[in-house]
Design a protein around this motif. Structure first.
Motif, PDB file in Angstrom:
ATOM      1  N   THR A  24       0.857  -1.301  -0.499  1.00  0.00           N
ATOM      2  CA  THR A  24       0.659  -0.227  -0.109  1.00  0.00           C
ATOM      3  C   THR A  24       1.008   1.767  -0.556  1.00  0.00           C
ATOM      4  OG1 THR A  24      -0.656   0.261   2.817  1.00  0.00           O
ATOM      5  CG2 THR A  24      -1.376  -1.126   1.421  1.00  0.00           C
ATOM      6  N   ARG A  58      -4.013   0.816  -2.885  1.00  0.00           N
ATOM      7  CA  ARG A  58      -4.413   2.081  -1.329  1.00  0.00           C
ATOM      8  C   ARG A  58      -4.988   0.191  -0.361  1.00  0.00           C
ATOM      9  NH1 ARG A  58      -8.854   5.892  -3.072  1.00  0.00           N
ATOM     10  NH2 ARG A  58      -8.028   6.901  -4.059  1.00  0.00           N
ATOM     11  N   ALA A  59      -4.768   1.807   0.518  1.00  0.00           N
ATOM     12  CA  ALA A  59      -4.914   1.016   2.081  1.00  0.00           C
ATOM     13  C   ALA A  59      -5.840  -0.263   2.465  1.00  0.00           C
ATOM     14  CB  ALA A  59      -4.644   1.870   3.312  1.00  0.00           C
ATOM     15  N   LEU A  89      -5.620  -7.869   0.050  1.00  0.00           N
ATOM     16  CA  LEU A  89      -4.736  -7.176   0.755  1.00  0.00           C
ATOM     17  C   LEU A  89      -4.547  -8.385   1.872  1.00  0.00           C
ATOM     18  CD1 LEU A  89      -4.990  -4.069   1.309  1.00  0.00           C
ATOM     19  CD2 LEU A  89      -3.422  -4.856   0.173  1.00  0.00           C
ATOM     20  N   ARG A  93      -0.609  -8.612   0.581  1.00  0.00           N
ATOM     21  CA  ARG A  93       0.024  -7.554   1.452  1.00  0.00           C
ATOM     22  C   ARG A  93       2.070  -8.047   1.592  1.00  0.00           C
ATOM     23  NH1 ARG A  93      -2.149  -3.203   6.060  1.00  0.00           N
ATOM     24  NH2 ARG A  93      -1.372  -1.175   5.868  1.00  0.00           N
TER      25      ARG A  93
END
Length: 109
Positions: A24, A58-59, A89, A93
């Motif tokens: 992110t 994005r987060a 994510l 992630r």
DNA sequence: ATGTTGACACCGG
DNA sequence: TCCGGTGCCAACA
């Protein structure tokens, strides 16, 4: 060396993201020690063509409006799974460390 | 030097 | 779960 510039570190971090993994903007910013996730996007817009910018999102796992189409396509090609219009994510992630199969599920379809 | 913008993050309803 | 507004930092005009 003079590669301690913010933009340079951002590019280095994004470039260090292995295929099939995503990061992110906030994580990249924090990784370089900056508090400006927006700065990451700005740098990618400037020299993103030299790094796998499509691995940065994005987060919440969503992608930018203008990049959504292309970025989604590239991520799918890397093996990244999507949950609707957002990336998983929780599985892709990357925190900057190599994924440990003892704690993470790695890429498992 | 000041104001505005932006490939964002976080909180509340 | 989804939507909106607010805050942070750096670059740009």
């Amino acid at each position: 060396m003079s590669d301690d510039s913010l933009p340079q570190r951002i590019l280095a971090c994004v470039e260090s993201i292995p295929p099939g993994r995503v990061m992110t903007y906030g994580d990249v910013a924090e990784y370089i020690g900056s508090r400006a996730p927006r700065m990451v996007g700005r740098v990618l817009a400037a020299d993103g063509g030299t790094v796998p910018w499509h691995r940065v999102l994005r987060a919440d796992g969503s992608l930018a409006p203008h990049l959504y189409t292309e970025q989604r396509q590239r991520l799918l090609a890397e093996g990244v799974r999507f949950r609707g219009d957002k990336v998983e994510l929780a599985r892709f992630r990357w925190d900057g460390q190599l994924p440990d199969s003892s704690s993470a599920q790695s890429v498992k379809p």
